[in-house]
Design an enzyme around this catalytic site. Sequence first.
Site, short mmCIF file in Angstrom:
data_model
loop_
_atom_site.label_atom_id
_atom_site.label_comp_id
_atom_site.label_asym_id
_atom_site.label_seq_id
_atom_site.Cartn_x
_atom_site.Cartn_y
_atom_site.Cartn_z
N GLY A 184 0.70 -1.07 -0.16
CA GLY A 184 0.02 0.10 0.09
C GLY A 184 0.87 1.15 -0.05
N ASP A 205 8.37 7.24 -3.64
CA ASP A 205 7.54 6.08 -3.65
C ASP A 205 8.56 4.94 -4.22
OD1 ASP A 205 5.86 4.00 -3.58
OD2 ASP A 205 4.55 4.75 -5.34
N THR A 206 9.11 4.00 -3.54
CA THR A 206 9.97 2.93 -4.19
C THR A 206 9.28 1.90 -4.41
OG1 THR A 206 10.68 2.32 -2.03
CG2 THR A 206 11.82 4.35 -3.00
N HIS A 250 9.42 -4.79 -5.46
CA HIS A 250 9.81 -6.02 -5.92
C HIS A 250 11.32 -6.06 -5.78
CE1 HIS A 250 6.03 -6.15 -7.91
NE2 HIS A 250 6.17 -7.48 -8.38
N ASP A 276 -7.88 -2.22 8.69
CA ASP A 276 -9.36 -2.64 8.31
C ASP A 276 -9.55 -3.81 8.01
OD1 ASP A 276 -7.63 -1.48 5.93
OD2 ASP A 276 -9.77 -1.46 5.11
N GLY A 333 43.24 -9.81 -29.96
CA GLY A 333 42.66 -10.33 -30.86
C GLY A 333 42.35 -11.72 -30.60
N SER A 373 42.33 -15.95 -30.56
CA SER A 373 43.29 -16.86 -30.63
C SER A 373 43.56 -17.26 -32.02
CB SER A 373 42.88 -18.14 -29.92
OG SER A 373 43.64 -19.18 -29.88
N SER A 407 42.66 -10.86 -24.25
CA SER A 407 42.09 -9.52 -23.37
C SER A 407 40.69 -9.55 -24.30
CB SER A 407 42.96 -8.59 -23.48
OG SER A 407 43.45 -8.34 -24.64
#
Length: 638
Positions: A36, A110-111, A114, A168, A468, A470, A542
């Site tokens: 809520g 308001d966060t 989830h 309520d 690059g 192999s 790399s």
Amino acid sequence: MSHISPLIGQDIQAYLHKHQHKGLLRFITCGSVDDGKSTLIGRLLYDAKMIFEDQLNALEADSKRVGTQGQEIDFALLVDGLAAEREQGITIDVAYRFFSTDKRQFIVADTPGHEQYTRNMVTGASTADAAVVLVDARKGVLTQTRRHSYLLKLMGIQQVVLAINKMDMVGYSQATFDAIKQDYLAFAQQLGGLQVTSIPMSALRGDNMTDPSHHMPWYHGSTLMGFLETVQIEQDRLSKLAFRMPVQWVNRPNQDFRGFCGTVASGGIAVGQTVRVQPSGREVAVASIVTMDGNLQSATAGQAIALTLAAEVDVSRGDMLCAPQAPAVVADQFQAHIVWMAEDPLMPGRNYWLKCGTQMVNASVTKIKHVVNVNTLERMAADKLELNAVAECNLATDKALVFDSYASNTATGGFVLIDRITNLTVAAGVIDHELRRAQNIQPQHFQINKQARAEFNNQKPCVLWLTGLSGSGKSTIANELEKELYRLGHRTYVLDGDNVRHGLNKDLGFTQEDRVENIRRVAEVAKLMVDAGLIVICTLISPYRADREMARALFQEGEFFEVFVDTPLEVCEARDPKGLYKKARSGELKNFTGIDQQYENPKAPELRISAENTPLDVIVGNLLELVIHSTAKPEKLL
């Protein structure tokens, strides 16, 4: 023409002055899904009379069309603005809303509830003074309730309202309220540092929102609005701390004025007081405090000012002006808690930009000490951080950082990590403390330095980083290039990717994490060799851009040359000099670049070589030109 009487005019001025100088409270709502949160904010806006007539008409129409309350007003629609949020009845993004009462102004975030949107919740919490943690009275304290509460503690939010909502739906039962309250307080005690105020309420019905509820005569505490109007504001707390002002800009419109501009992060300053310039440590008196509205005798936290100093001292953007009796910490290594917010995992050793206030430095996580299971508070080992992970880590920066621990000063103890390639914010962090080694280990300077060694060797030391697939030809090119450099009298060394794995990196495999560490180690060795005055040729696959940028960041401008040996996969696989492609295709070899692991092409290498079609002697000739004369332009193609 009608006119306003002087009395009425004075009343209007008094009214405007009162509202202009009201305090501003930033707070967030958080908790699990469907507790809520959006309804609560919508109800606050409604009760504070911050909804215009046309908005109310639109809200009533939307409530009938997409609302979740039948024919009644769905207050959540005032906040849930995204189409996906309205369709699903959930909050996805962080929604900010402003409202005001006679006593205070408010900005509420308001966060989302989830788990996959935890990073959005952290964003909202980063600027909040207080938090409203909602719990559905029918469900009690849930996993996400604990997760958000842990993150509140991490982000330094101490004032927390436990809003036990939807009373309520449980008949306004005091027993239900007491059970949930005790359950939450037990968890909060484990966290420590949270000041919890528990309020039973119904956001939809308005119970204990702004007025005491006649449905719960057994409750004698504050209403939600009563709490929000009286809770201490973060700015008030910051004003009582030691003086801190990160320098944002040096304002020098003419030769007669030099002002150091910024916002006072904490504490206060007055004309004549002494400040310490960090990290240099120089101390100097304040000559004047300048603002757009004229000079001041003093300033406090939250004010944007320009300070002029009584003596000429070196102060630049990123420096921090501090109280000399309680200066900030200056260190290049520290421990921090990090919330990882990117889809791609964090790898120790990989370089990121670290932004702390106005400072921007190059940084890397040197060690992940543990990941925190925010649901159970259990500490677990990890070698990388996935999305939404929270971890305690050690970090190192390429130069001294000025900071406070986040626990002592939230204004100067937080930071973000930024991806060096995409410029996306990938993590938020809070500093725990400096590492002792940062003070105990100091660089030792010798008279024979890199420049002297370079002059002795009669060459410009640098790194040629051949990258690059192999089989692309990197080692072949490196071998021929070193032979030619040796013939010309240059001092060189080749760091070959296969060779270093026989010694320095024999403990590493080919997972993404190990590849990052492989590149880090080779780059550090190459840096030492450049310092020794050598021309270093590195031949490594790399595959990741971020790791190649990490290597580049270790060197000065003009010392690092990325060379992309651009040979197509099909050509490399046809060559297959080591039989590795055959093994990868058959499944014998895992994590092989080009087959089941991606290679990220360089975006702007100093040289791109089409090794398939270019003669070897031409390639070597162009590399010699690059090394000796440094004439290559980005994306030069052979």
